[in-house]
Design a protein around this motif. Structure first.
Motif, PDB file in Angstrom:
ATOM      1  N   HIS A 248       2.444  -6.867  -9.635  1.00 26.19           N
ATOM      2  CA  HIS A 248       2.914  -5.488  -9.456  1.00 26.19           C
ATOM      3  C   HIS A 248       4.433  -5.373  -9.639  1.00 26.19           C
ATOM      4  CE1 HIS A 248      -0.834  -3.529  -8.220  1.00 26.19           C
ATOM      5  NE2 HIS A 248      -1.114  -4.641  -7.564  1.00 26.19           N
TER       6      HIS A 248
ATOM      7  N   HIS B  89      -2.281  -1.423  -2.846  1.00 27.62           N
ATOM      8  CA  HIS B  89      -2.157  -2.802  -3.341  1.00 27.62           C
ATOM      9  C   HIS B  89      -1.474  -3.716  -2.323  1.00 27.62           C
ATOM     10  CE1 HIS B  89       1.839  -1.455  -5.435  1.00 27.62           C
ATOM     11  NE2 HIS B  89       2.158  -2.152  -4.378  1.00 27.62           N
TER      12      HIS B  89
ATOM     13  N   HIS C 220       0.912  -8.960  -5.499  1.00 30.40           N
ATOM     14  CA  HIS C 220       1.918  -7.926  -5.255  1.00 30.40           C
ATOM     15  C   HIS C 220       3.262  -8.331  -5.880  1.00 30.40           C
ATOM     16  CE1 HIS C 220       3.330  -4.839  -1.971  1.00 30.40           C
ATOM     17  NE2 HIS C 220       3.641  -4.462  -3.193  1.00 30.40           N
TER      18      HIS C 220
END
Ligand code: MN3
Length: 202
Positions: free
Chosen positions: A31, A167, A27
């Motif tokens: 991301h 996610h 994450h």
């Protein structure tokens, strides 16, 4: 200015068992980094590359058509996640104190009722998005946004937010968003939220 990934103030495994190490690692390092890379690409060579991301999001209307969607999505992703990491801490959770506690009790009729309403907003957000506690013109409000839209683009001040993109929970909780939302309260950094609330009064 080039936007950069903020360092996490705790280890990737520090929020375990509520949020697992693999989820935190991907994450934060993948991301969030991708939002930053795409934001940098969008604003490169424009007057907007020297602006703070919060200012960019507050003035989306001033951003040219060609890059507005990229700034909204990736700038929002960068801004929302930068706050999100600080809204959690190891050994946190519990309840807010001070003026924020008083304001929550007054607005929502108690901390448990606030939690129920916040959870319902985050659970009810269809698809990807965020659940939020914001201050809007002097009043606390619970809301949710789709995608990476940030409440600051609507003139609201963020007090607390939870990422409900898959996610952020799928590896541990799979499709059970409600279980993730329940566990998340154990890592909420109320001290940080109290600071945002105090700043919002200024
Ligand atoms: Mn996320």
């Amino acid at each position: 200015m080039v936007f950069e990934l903020p360092k996490l103030q705790y280890a990737y495994n520090a929020l375990d068992p509520y949020i697992d190490e693999m989820t935190m690692t991907i994450h934060h390092s993948k991301h969030h980094q991708a939002y930053i890379d795409n934001l940098n690409k969008a604003v490169a060579g424009t007057q907007f590359e020297s602006m703070a991301v919060e200012e960019l999001l507050k003035k989306l209307d001033a951003v040219p058509d060609g890059i507005r969607t990229a700034v909204r999505n990736h700038g929002g992703g960068h801004y929302n996640h930068s706050l999100f990491w600080k809204m959690m801490a190891p050994g946190a959770g519990g309840e807010p104190s001070g003026e924020l506690a008083g304001a929550i009790n007054e607005k929502f009729g108690g901390f448990e009722k606030f939690k129920e309403q916040f959870t319902a907003a985050a659970l009810g957000r269809f698809g990807s998005g965020w659940g939020w506690l914001v201050e809007d013109r002097g009043a606390l409000e619970i809301c949710s946004t789709p995608n990476q839209d940030s409440p600051v683009s609507e003139g609201k001040k963020v007090i607390l937010g939870n990422d409900v993109w898959e996610h952020s929970y799928y590896l541990r909780y799979m499709n059970r968003r409600a279980d993730y939302l329940k566990a998340w309260w154990n890592v909420v950094n109320w001290k940080f939220a109290e600071g945002l609330f105090t700043a919002a009064q200024g």
